[in-house]
Scaffold this active site. Structure first.
Site, PDB file in Angstrom:
ATOM      1  N   SER A 278       0.843  -1.198   0.000  1.00  0.00           N
ATOM      2  CA  SER A 278       0.000   0.000   0.000  1.00  0.00           C
ATOM      3  C   SER A 278       0.877   1.246   0.000  1.00  0.00           C
ATOM      4  CB  SER A 278      -0.879   0.024   1.248  1.00  0.00           C
ATOM      5  OG  SER A 278      -0.101   0.255   2.399  1.00  0.00           O
ATOM      6  N   ASP A 279       0.358   2.305  -0.594  1.00  0.00           N
ATOM      7  CA  ASP A 279       0.981   3.600  -0.385  1.00  0.00           C
ATOM      8  C   ASP A 279       0.797   3.950   1.101  1.00  0.00           C
ATOM      9  OD1 ASP A 279       2.232   6.029  -0.693  1.00  0.00           O
ATOM     10  OD2 ASP A 279       1.050   6.648  -2.435  1.00  0.00           O
ATOM     11  N   TRP A 280       1.554   4.914   1.593  1.00  0.00           N
ATOM     12  CA  TRP A 280       1.593   5.213   3.034  1.00  0.00           C
ATOM     13  C   TRP A 280       0.258   5.819   3.501  1.00  0.00           C
ATOM     14  CZ3 TRP A 280       5.177   2.659   1.224  1.00  0.00           C
ATOM     15  CH2 TRP A 280       6.325   2.332   1.909  1.00  0.00           C
ATOM     16  N   GLY A 281      -0.553   4.987   4.120  1.00  0.00           N
ATOM     17  CA  GLY A 281      -1.868   5.445   4.557  1.00  0.00           C
ATOM     18  C   GLY A 281      -2.973   5.153   3.550  1.00  0.00           C
TER      19      GLY A 281
END
Ligand SMILES: *[C@@H]1O[C@H](CO)[C@@H](O)[C@H](O)[C@H]1NC(C)=O
Ligand SMILES: *[C@@H]1O[C@H](CO)[C@@H](O)[C@H](O)[C@H]1NC(C)=O
Ligand SMILES: *[C@@H]1O[C@H](CO)[C@@H](O)[C@H](O)[C@H]1NC(C)=O
Ligand SMILES: *[C@@H]1O[C@H](CO)[C@@H](O)[C@H](O)[C@H]1NC(C)=O
Ligand SMILES: *[C@@H]1O[C@H](CO)[C@@H](O)[C@H](O)[C@H]1NC(C)=O
Ligand SMILES: *[C@@H]1O[C@H](CO)[C@@H](O)[C@H](O)[C@H]1NC(C)=O
Ligand SMILES: *[C@@H]1O[C@H](CO)[C@@H](O)[C@H](O)[C@H]1NC(C)=O
Ligand SMILES: *[C@@H]1O[C@H](CO)[C@@H](O)[C@H](O)[C@H]1NC(C)=O
Ligand SMILES: *[C@@H]1O[C@H](CO)[C@@H](O)[C@H](O)[C@H]1NC(C)=O
Ligand SMILES: *[C@@H]1O[C@H](CO)[C@@H](O)[C@H](O)[C@H]1NC(C)=O
Ligand SMILES: *[C@@H]1O[C@H](CO)[C@@H](O)[C@H](O)[C@H]1NC(C)=O
Length: 860
Positions: A278-281
């Site tokens: 995942s991208d961060w968040g």
């Protein structure tokens, strides 16, 4: 996303209510890895490894330890029993971010401007070496999303070009380079991540937009295949080890839990064998993300800095309560370990020897809560001789847009005026603004997470002065670097025999706002009084040369055709060797051969739909309907028959070239067969055990808020702490999501990038390129295809190369077109088809200078 795995059902309901919101059809189960193609050996080793792991150990591989818990921007748990420390993920696509004694490479947009595959590979390899030596497992790049739908999109420069073929080729070469150095590459952001505005609700709220959900990129199936997915196909074919899913939604389903994009397109059709992080968040749900194809949660916490995770303990619980099947967690771990073995991490791995959170030598071991104290920055110099390559890419990516005989300079200049803030240093130092979040001094990098610290930055002023004075010359060189001191600019320009004016336009990532630009650019004009600066100089000096540093196209209409402006160069954002690269071109040591990787239009309107910057769906997810469809950049200008100022693929040289002798030869290729048959059934590599096998060990020192895979008690509900635990029984799970039986293969699918028939060559094309001038130079032959259908773009780039030709000499350029190059995506058959429309090829040196053309004989 509390009701994560109910989302599909809810969306279906809203569609039934005649709500016209775009909808993402479910696709389950998540395809398990098969070890196809050149993944076989790595897969076998990964299977052997994962077969010996406990559930908690597998979960550790999938979940980050939490924001700022370890040294890298993201780090998973480790497997101490087997001597394996956590995996380190580090930005950025242009160098080791948040580090020291590492290089600041040219940005992706400059690599695209070289049109040089070898340079793309070499840069990838050099970046890979630097990451490797800092102890990084995964370099978070390269970028094909954003592709560049919007010319003012903030992060376009991190990627390559709005053309999917140019981007795809550069993606593939960069990936091969990085991975040949023993580091896993990460193709990002998957997919439809085209603007910074509204990519995350929290960020948008910070800018005063009251929205509760990320923007939805509504992309239909044909557009997805023919434009946005294209470069990711090349990334998968290049063997990329990881893919990062994006912040935005696609058809109202989040990028990291969208079963259509992850399960169907990426893992099903493209046969992607690596892992999805995942991208961060960007991770918004536990079970549903796991079932929809996410393999790694970064940086692990629910939101950055939260003590909780959708995974970690929750993933262990989900396997134990049977909502995530054993084979799915096994597949996550196998995918991660396969990428690890494929690039040879086991042979070259060292522990991270730098900290992303401080430049101090000694600091906290777990920075977030100031836990532990040790040497965190070893300050290992990883730069080698990479400066030379950076200088070369800087020069080879500098596009000569105009030249009325002003260039190259001769060293006979008596008085050189260097004008503009963009020529000089940032008064706070090259790294004076965090993540380059300002536009002070010369622009050599955009802003955001796609950056690296400069080890030094050679400014144009420094390099021009050094060059002009070299060899005991008596040239006068004066720099005026205050863009508002127009009278001094005029006075200096009036005395000069050449005035070199430096202007810029910057952009970056949405979490930083620079001068009202919230990542995306708020306009396409020059920053900091640039237009007045140019006009002032040109009024006083009839030999004014303009150098543009920018992250993308800028509007030049008001001044580009002024007769006193005798040359214009676009130098992009070239990285640490900026001034040296430029001087090589200005003085003709390097004959410019770069071509613009995007179109220079007369107005912003000419590019089509405006940047998506106004929420249009109340407090719910803004709906970006990708109104321009396939027609972005040059395809839009072609369709509307709009004259650009400088077209896509355009660039001058100090010599001239002629094109001749186009020859098209059909090749015999086997007939195209849709893929049929079934997968094997999902392998299960262990038993989940029960809750008591997964409790916190007695002897562990628990670091505050660190995300462990363990349970607090044998009560699953209590261990999860989810107030809605078990509220939705298993019957709400998406249909088929836990089915591990053999699955039907998709017709367009294949083990690396899709059906192998797509990559069979159908035509050979040759053309002759002659250097008709008096100096050696590089030319970029470009092959465009007209697919001939009424809905098709006038033409699309399909092949290119960069060739060096001596004066008076000719070279024969030979290239091929494969089935994908001449096909359209057919929604009905869910496959690529070669239409009956008459197709044509064009060869030349820009999207609008195509002197050679021929009909393509019918393909069989
Ligand atoms: C989005 O919806 C369009 C229109 O129905 C469809 O063609 C496309 O496949 C969908 N894409 C995704 C990712 O759901
Ligand atoms: C998970 O990773 C953490 C951090 O490396 C480590 O302390 C813990 O022992 C690991 N757990 C297992 C089961 O290996
Ligand atoms: C740091 O990197 C160097 C070179 O890659 C390596 O030799 C060293 O072991 C690393 N330091 C630590 C603490 O692992
Ligand atoms: C934001 O939108 C929500 C839902 O429409 C509303 O309840 C809330 O009052 C709004 N907040 C602001 C600050 O406008
Ligand atoms: C498990 O996930 C839920 C949200 O789905 C969250 O509220 C809870 O805190 C998480 N538990 C742990 C231990 O992180
Ligand atoms: C465009 O934006 C830049 C950067 O914020 C600013 O300097 C410039 O004045 C703006 N141009 C116009 C015409 O408003
Ligand atoms: C061009 O420069 C000369 C000075 O060399 C000046 O006299 C003239 O007015 C300038 N022309 C324009 C169009 O600004
Ligand atoms: C430019 O101006 C110089 C004097 O400043 C003059 O000698 C020269 O002829 C001019 N060149 C052109 C092309 O007008
Ligand atoms: C590009 O091709 C045209 C002919 O189509 C030729 O006139 C021009 O010189 C070429 N450009 C360069 C940089 O050689
Ligand atoms: C589990 O135990 C840890 C350590 O005592 C504590 O920090 C955490 O809040 C507990 N989690 C839940 C969900 O109760
Ligand atoms: C299973 O565990 C997950 C993670 O804690 C939780 O979200 C879900 O509600 C549980 N489902 C059932 C049916 O118990």
């Amino acid at each position: 996303m509390k009701f994560g795995w109910l989302e599909v059902a809810l969306t279906a309901a809203s569609v039934a209510n005649a709500n016209p919101l775009a909808y993402s059809p479910p696709h389950y189960p998540s395809p398990w890895m098969t070890g196809a193609g050149d993944w076989a050996e790595a897969y076998q080793r990964a299977v052997d490894f994962v077969s010996g792991l406990t559930l908690a150990e597998k979960v550790n591989l999938t979940t980050g330890a939490g924001w700022m818990q370890e040294r890298c921007v993201g780090e998973t748990g480790g497997i101490p029993r087997l001597g394996m420390w956590g995996m380190c993920m580090q930005d950025s696509p242009l160098g080791v971010r948040d580090s020291d004694y590492a290089s600041a490479f040219s940005a992706g947009v400059n690599v695209a401007a070289t049109w040089d595959k070898r340079l793309a590979y070499q840069r990838g390899q050099a970046m890979g070496e630097e990451h490797r030596d800092k102890g990084v497992d995964v370099q978070l790049g390269p970028v094909a999303g954003p592709l560049g739908t919007y010319p003012d999109g903030g992060r376009n420069w991190e990627g390559f070009s709005p053309d999917p073929v140019l981007t795809g080729v550069m993606m593939a070469e960069t990936i091969k380079g990085i991975q040949d150095s023993g580091v896993i590459a990460c193709a990002k952001h998957f997919i439809g991540n085209e603007a910074e505005h509204f990519r995350q609700a929290g960020e948008a709220q910070g800018y005063g937009f009251n929205i509760s959900q990320s923007v939805s990129s509504n992309i239909d199936d044909k557009l997805m295949h023919e434009l946005y997915l294209w470069p990711f196909v090349d990334a998968v074919r290049a063997g990329v080890g990881s893919v990062m899913c994006s912040y935005n939604q696609i058809n109202n389903s989040y990028g990291c839990q969208n079963s259509h994009t992850l399960n169907k397109l990426l893992k099903g059709e493209l046969g992607f064998q690596g892992f999805v992080m995942s991208d961060w968040g960007a991770h918004h749900s536990g079970v549903s993300a796991a079932l929809a194809g996410l393999d790694m949660s970064m940086p692990g916490d629910v939101v950055l800095g939260s003590p909780y995770s959708y995974w970690g303990t929750n993933l262990t619980v989900s396997v134990l309560n049977g909502t995530v099947p054993e084979w799915r967690i096994d597949d996550m771990a196998v995918r991660i370990m396969s990428a690890y073995y494929k690039v040879g991490r086991d042979r070259v791995r060292t522990r991270p020897n730098f900290s992303s959170w401080t430049r101090d030598e000694y600091s906290y071991d777990h920075f977030m809560f100031k836990d532990g104290w040790e040497k965190v920055n070893e300050r290992v110099d990883v730069q080698r001789d990479h400066a030379a390559g950076i200088r070369k890419i800087g020069a080879d990516s500098t596009v000569l847009l105009k030249n009325n005989g002003a260039l190259p300079l001769t060293h006979n200049e008596r008085f050189i005026a260097v004008l503009g803030e963009d020529a000089g240093s940032n008064p706070h130092g090259a790294n004076g603004c965090d993540d380059r979040g300002c536009d002070d001094g010369t622009l050599a990098m955009g802003w955001g997470s796609g950056t690296a610290n400069f080890p030094y930055l050679v400014t144009p002023e420094q390099a021009i002065q050094a060059e002009a004075l070299s060899g005991d010359r008596n040239t006068n060189v004066f720099a005026v670097t205050d863009n508002w001191a127009l009278d001094k600019v005029a006075a200096t320009a009036a005395q000069a025999d050449v005035a070199i004016v430096f202007v810029n336009s910057d952009s970056g990532e949405g979490y930083i706002n620079v001068d009202g630009n919230e990542g995306d650019r708020k306009n396409m004009t020059l920053w900091k009084n640039g237009e007045e600066l140019i006009k002032t100089a040109a009024k006083s000096c009839n030999n004014t040369i303009v150098v543009i540093h920018s992250t993308g196209s800028v509007l030049v209409s008001d001044w580009y055709d002024n007769d006193n402006i005798t040359a214009i160069l676009w130098a992009g954002i070239p990285g640490q060797e900026s001034g040296n690269s430029l001087v090589d071109v200005l003085y003709g040591r390097v004959n410019p051969g770069a071509k613009s990787p995007f179109t220079w239009g007369k107005t912003r309107k000419d590019y089509g739909a405006p940047l998506f910057a106004v929420p249009n769906n109340g407090a719910d997810a803004p709906q970006d309907n990708f109104e321009d469809g396939l027609f972005i950049d040059y395809r839009r200008f072609d369709k509307d028959n709009t004259e650009p100022i400088y077209e896509f693929g355009y660039g001058l040289s100090y010599t001239t070239f002629a094109f001749s002798d186009l020859k098209v030869t059909p090749l015999s290729a086997p007939k195209y067969h849709p893929t049929t048959g079934k997968t094997k059934k999902a392998p299960e590599l262990g038993e989940p055990g029960d809750a008591s096998d997964n409790l916190y060990p007695d002897d562990i020192r628990v670091v505050r808020q660190y995300l462990y895979p363990y349970l607090n008690s044998t009560d699953l509900r209590a261990s999860s702490g989810d107030p809605e635990y078990g509220m939705h029984s298993k019957k709400y799970l998406p249909k088929g999501s836990s089915d591990g039986s053999a699955q039907k293969l998709l017709p367009a699918s294949g083990p690396s990038g899709g059906n192998p028939g797509l990559f069979e060559d159908l035509y050979q094309v040759t053309a002759t390129i002659t250097n008709t001038g008096s100096v050696a130079g590089d030319e970029v032959p470009q092959l465009y295809v007209s697919l001939g259908g009424k809905d098709d773009p006038v033409k699309v780039l399909r092949q290119f190369d960069r060739v060096t030709v001596a004066p008076g000499e000719s070279v024969q350029w030979t290239t091929t077109l494969n089935r994908r190059d001449v096909s359209n995506w057919d929604v009905a058959s869910q496959n690529w088809v070669v239409s009956n429309a008459q197709k044509k090829v064009y060869v030349g040196n820009s999207s609008r200078k195509l002197p050679l053309s021929a009909d393509l004989p019918k393909a069989h």
